[in-house]
Design a protein around this motif. Structure first.
Motif: not given
Length: 915
Positions: A750, A789-790, A792, A794, A797, A799, A813, A815, A827, A829, A848
């Motif tokens: 993401v 949610l977008t 992040l 990295y 986390s 996604a 998606a 995460r 996680y 989903i 994942m």
């Protein structure tokens, strides 16, 4: 390690002190006394073989002789004995130690190294050595030798200096300011800022976190923890050493501009921390943020019974870049109806010196209900005509009676009661009004509130998408740098610089090399024939700043002038730098852009934070002008525009007089590309584009230099750029995946700009599926919800979104959020409701789990509603252990033990069956 075993530091069930003595001012005895006076409820043991009792506690000769197992051991023995004491603490099962002893040294062979080697393999957490100690008032813990115990409160203080920590405790006690915890880090052998930020971010007793920082050693860990903490609660930081001369040895202009403190400032800004410049400001910020949640905007209304102090408040507000609210006509009319004719009829709202409680009430109610301001500063100057206490009572009553919901309830109110006395201040404090000694302090406190809101908004903003033609030739760029390094060079030559920037789509003037005046004339001839003047510059790997040797000639319009200039440049360089290797001159077409702005853009290298992007006013006097801003890569377009906006030169990028606005997006795109270059080619240590000309038609680099050095390799496992402290977009996790019936989908991490993608996706998910995913009915997806949610980190986390080839529509998606100790990951989903049964969720789960193994997680876990039979069946097929949640019979806990694997390897799943 991160928060591992920190409960033994802040909530120990038992404490032992090793090294106390009967001497009145001994450190150990002070620690024992402080533990007893703080009211610690658990057993406290004292270890000293020489004395039978200390502070009326019977001592023992060894930790093993205690009648209980100590969870926390406080060590104040001589330095040479500390490692042995720690070994004994491990042997009796202690989980943490606070080492107040100083003098353990540093480096190989030191007592500090020996202490680390003993503690780390056994997981014993160590605070210190050379620290004041740890205080947690809510559990009656004062494991320190501070002169005063802190009051219980909701501020967590983490200080690198014990003296500063002790001083701030005294400061807080004098002002009735309490703490959830106070920690002195000292040498920070183990427990550091990153660990404590993670701990206090989750601590329900902590409302805000205060940091006193001298330096950061583990920058990557700090940045990740700070970004996570700042999303949860206010984090205020003061750093000493702001004027250290960190850039003296820099070779390029960008390197010289990137001073050490400026890099720290950029790091704090990127992490979402609120930086202040002094200790009194630390508490002013804490006072405001501790009482008030946020401000809906930046417009301040001022209500006062004294006109002079109101004007002073306005002056201070403007000085600090604040915004004075303008009263609209409706507000003025409402105030006219409740105030005497002599009121100011403007902001500041001066309700005159004889203002009584009723007048304060009416004016404040009006301002709170008005939409033309975002906060109200109420001030009172004592007069013989009215009561300051009654005025405070009126303000408090208005606030306590206002409705809980709506704009009026969210609007913050601050107070200044000059000479109002303790009764007035206590009444305001009870109503949640932060009060300040002066109007200047109050305005400054308000600006902290606004800055904190701006920081939080910045963390949630969605960046614009990069243009579709944002394509770089990484392989070509890497080949250029590798070739130069193979020859043992530290600098790229001008042709290599041009090739490097071309690979990243950064326009640069063409260049030709000429070994002597004849070659320079031959290179210039085609340009001169077209009527284009040329510029000549000295070419030497040993001369970085060409102007230092008078090595630049401009606007050469004839072959004779080119020949003469080349000969003069070469002669002058050999005279001034006889040891330098002179390879000739470079020939460039003159770029004449009468209305272009001269900028500088580049990369610098910081010893703590790694690569830094630098932007500012360009030209030969850039260090003198010192108009620059810094940012840590990676960058997106939003961050690049924000970087530009923090400079003075940004103002003249706008249109003025007959000068059209420059293409600011093109400038921002150069900064994003430079950040990408830093990620792709860690061998580039400094890069300097100066000047970068910008006008309405775009940008072009007129001159550039690039310093390179061998890359030592990654500092940790995984494909993370080892010199970045913020993990860049993990491009290596992009996948093309085959589904059933020959269908395919693409999977990628993401990105922050994916908000619209998620909105369209949620429209394709049924209410029932949303309930199963989020455990409650979801009817509205706010910007803040989707941003979480977008946007992040990295480092903590991942996604992954599944996209339909061609259309780019989002299919699903997954995460994974790692815990602070990087041991377990949780996680979640979700797949489009109309696409169930196509294998999308299965493939997302597989990738994942592969990612979890690549970063070394031991387990992946999640919670699934008991009625979600499809998800539970897939978990069982993937090898998850499924068990009923003990606390909620409607929920099943699913756990998968993960086999670690390197990035890119396929992780074997127990019980996995083919699609």
């Amino acid at each position: 390690m991160s928060t591992y075993a920190l409960e033994a530091v802040f909530r120990p069930r038992s404490v032992a002190v090793v090294g106390a003595s009967p001497r009145e001012r001994s450190v150990g005895r002070t620690v024992v006394r402080n533990l007893r006076q703080a009211g610690f409820a658990g057993p406290v043991g004292v270890v000293n073989p020489k004395y039978p009792r200390i502070e009326d506690i019977a001592t023992v000769a060894r930790l093993a002789d205690l009648p209980f197992q100590p969870e926390l051991v406080v060590v104040s023995t001589p330095a040479a004995t500390v490692p042995d004491v720690i070994a004994e603490a491990i042997a009796v099962g202690a989980r943490a130690a606070v080492v107040v002893t100083a003098g353990l040294g540093h480096g190989p062979g030191s007592l500090l190294e020996r202490l680390r080697d003993i503690a780390r393999p056994h997981g014993l957490r160590v605070v210190g050595p050379n620290c004041l100690g740890v205080m947690a008032p809510h559990v009656g813990l004062n494991a320190s030798f501070a002169a005063r115990a802190p009051l219980p409160g909701d501020l967590a203080l983490v200080s690198q200096s014990g003296a500063i920590a002790a001083g701030l405790v005294e400061w807080g006690a004098a002002r009735s300011i309490g703490f959830s915890a106070v920690v002195s880090l000292g040498d920070a052998l183990d427990v550091d800022f990153g660990d404590l930020l993670d701990w206090f971010a989750q601590d329900p007793k902590t409302r805000a976190i205060l940091l006193y920082i001298e330096s950061i050693r583990h920058a990557r860990k700090f940045m990740s923890a700070a970004r996570a903490a700042a999303r949860a609660k206010p984090v205020v930081v003061v750093k000493s050493g702001r004027h250290a001369q960190g850039a003296k040895a820099a070779a390029t202009h960008t390197g010289a501009l990137a001073g050490s403190d400026a890099v720290y400032d950029a790091a704090f800004r990127r992490a979402g921390l609120l930086r202040v410049l002094a200790l009194d400001e630390l508490f002013a910020a804490a006072e405001t943020l501790g009482h008030l949640r946020s401000a809906p905007g930046g417009r301040l209304a001022i209500l006062t019974n004294g006109g002079g102090i109101g004007v002073l408040a306005v002056d201070r507000l403007i000085d600090l870049g604040g915004t004075l609210a303008a009263l609209d006509q409706a507000t003025v009319q409402r105030l006219d109806a409740v105030l005497p004719p002599t009121w100011s009829r403007a902001n500041p709202v001066d309700i005159v010196g004889d203002a009584d409680a009723q007048r304060y009430t009416a004016a404040l109610e009006t301002l709170l209900s008005s939409r033309d301001n975002d906060a109200v500063l109420v001030m009172n100057v004592p007069t013989a005509l009215s009561s300051s206490v009654e005025a405070a009572e009126a303000v408090a009553s208005v606030l306590e009676k206002r409705p809980r919901g709506g704009a009026a309830a969210a609007k913050p109110v601050l107070g200044v009661w000059l000479g109002g006395g303790e009764r007035a201040l206590a009444r305001l404090d009870a109503a949640g009004v932060p009060t300040f000694a002066t109007e200047a302090d109050a305005v400054r406190g308000y600006t902290y509130l606004v800055r904190h809101r701006e920081v939080q908004q910045a963390l949630m903003e969605t960046p614009p998408s990069l243009p579709e033609d944002f394509v770089v030739d990484t392989a070509a760029a890497q080949a250029v740098v590798a070739g130069a390094l193979a020859q043992g060079r530290r600098w790229l030559d001008p042709l290599e610089v041009t090739a490097l920037l071309d690979a990243y789509g950064i326009p640069i003037t063409p260049v030709t090399l000429a070994a002597d005046p004849d070659a320079a004339v031959a290179a210039a001839a085609p340009l001169l024939a077209e009527g284009t003047p040329v510029a000549l510059k000295i070419l030497s790997p040993d001369i970085v700043h060409k102007s230092d040797v008078d090595g630049v000639r401009l606007n050469l319009a004839s072959e004779a002038s080119v020949r003469e200039a080349a000969a003069g440049i070469l002669a002058r360089a050999r005279e001034l730098r006889p040891q330098a290797r002179i390879e000739g001159v470079t020939v460039h077409p003159m770029i004449v852009k009468a209305k272009a702005r001269e900028l500088i853009a580049g990369l610098a290298d910081d010893a703590t934070f790694g690569p830094v992007v630098v932007f500012g006013r360009g030209g030969t006097a850039v260090e003198v002008i010192d108009d620059k801003a810094l940012a840590l890569p990676p960058l997106d377009l939003r961050l690049a525009h924000e970087l530009i906006a923090r400079t003075r030169v940004s103002r003249i990028l706008k249109a003025y007089r007959d000068v059209p606005a420059a293409d600011e997006r093109a400038v921002a795109l150069v900064l994003v590309k430079l950040a990408q270059l830093a990620a792709d080619i860690p061998q580039v240590r400094e890069l300097d584009i100066n000047p970068l000309l910008a006008d309405k038609d775009g940008v072009i680099a007129v001159d550039a230099r690039v310093a390179i050095a061998p890359h030592e390799g990654p500092a940790r496992k995984g494909p993370w750029h080892s010199r970045f402290v913020i993990r860049p977009y993990p491009k290596e996790w992009e996948r093309e995946v085959e589904l059933a019936h020959g269908r395919r989908m693409s999977v990628r991490p993401v990105r922050p700009e994916d908000e619209d993608l998620f909105r369209a996706f949620f429209d394709k998910v049924s209410d029932e599926d949303l309930r199963l995913r989020f455990f409650s009915a979801v009817r509205h997806f706010s910007h803040e919800f989707i941003a979480r949610l977008t946007q992040l980190d990295y480092a903590r986390s991942i996604a992954l979104v599944a996209l339909e080839p061609g259309s780019g529509r989002m299919l699903g998606a997954v995460r994974l959020l790692a815990d602070a100790n990087y041991e377990r990951g949780e996680y979640g989903i979700l797949v489009r409701s109309d696409l169930k049964g196509h294998g999308i969720g299965w493939q997302l789960m597989r990738i994942m789990i592969e990612y979890a193994g690549s970063i070394g997680l031991k387990a992946v876990e999640g919670q699934v509603l008991r009625e979600n039979a499809t998800m539970l069946a897939m978990c069982r097929q993937l090898g998850f252990r499924v068990a009923l949640d003990r606390d909620d019979p409607t929920v099943m806990n699913v756990t998968l033990e993960v086999a670690a694997g390197a990035a890119g390897e396929r992780v074997r799943f127990p019980g996995l069956v083919a699609d």
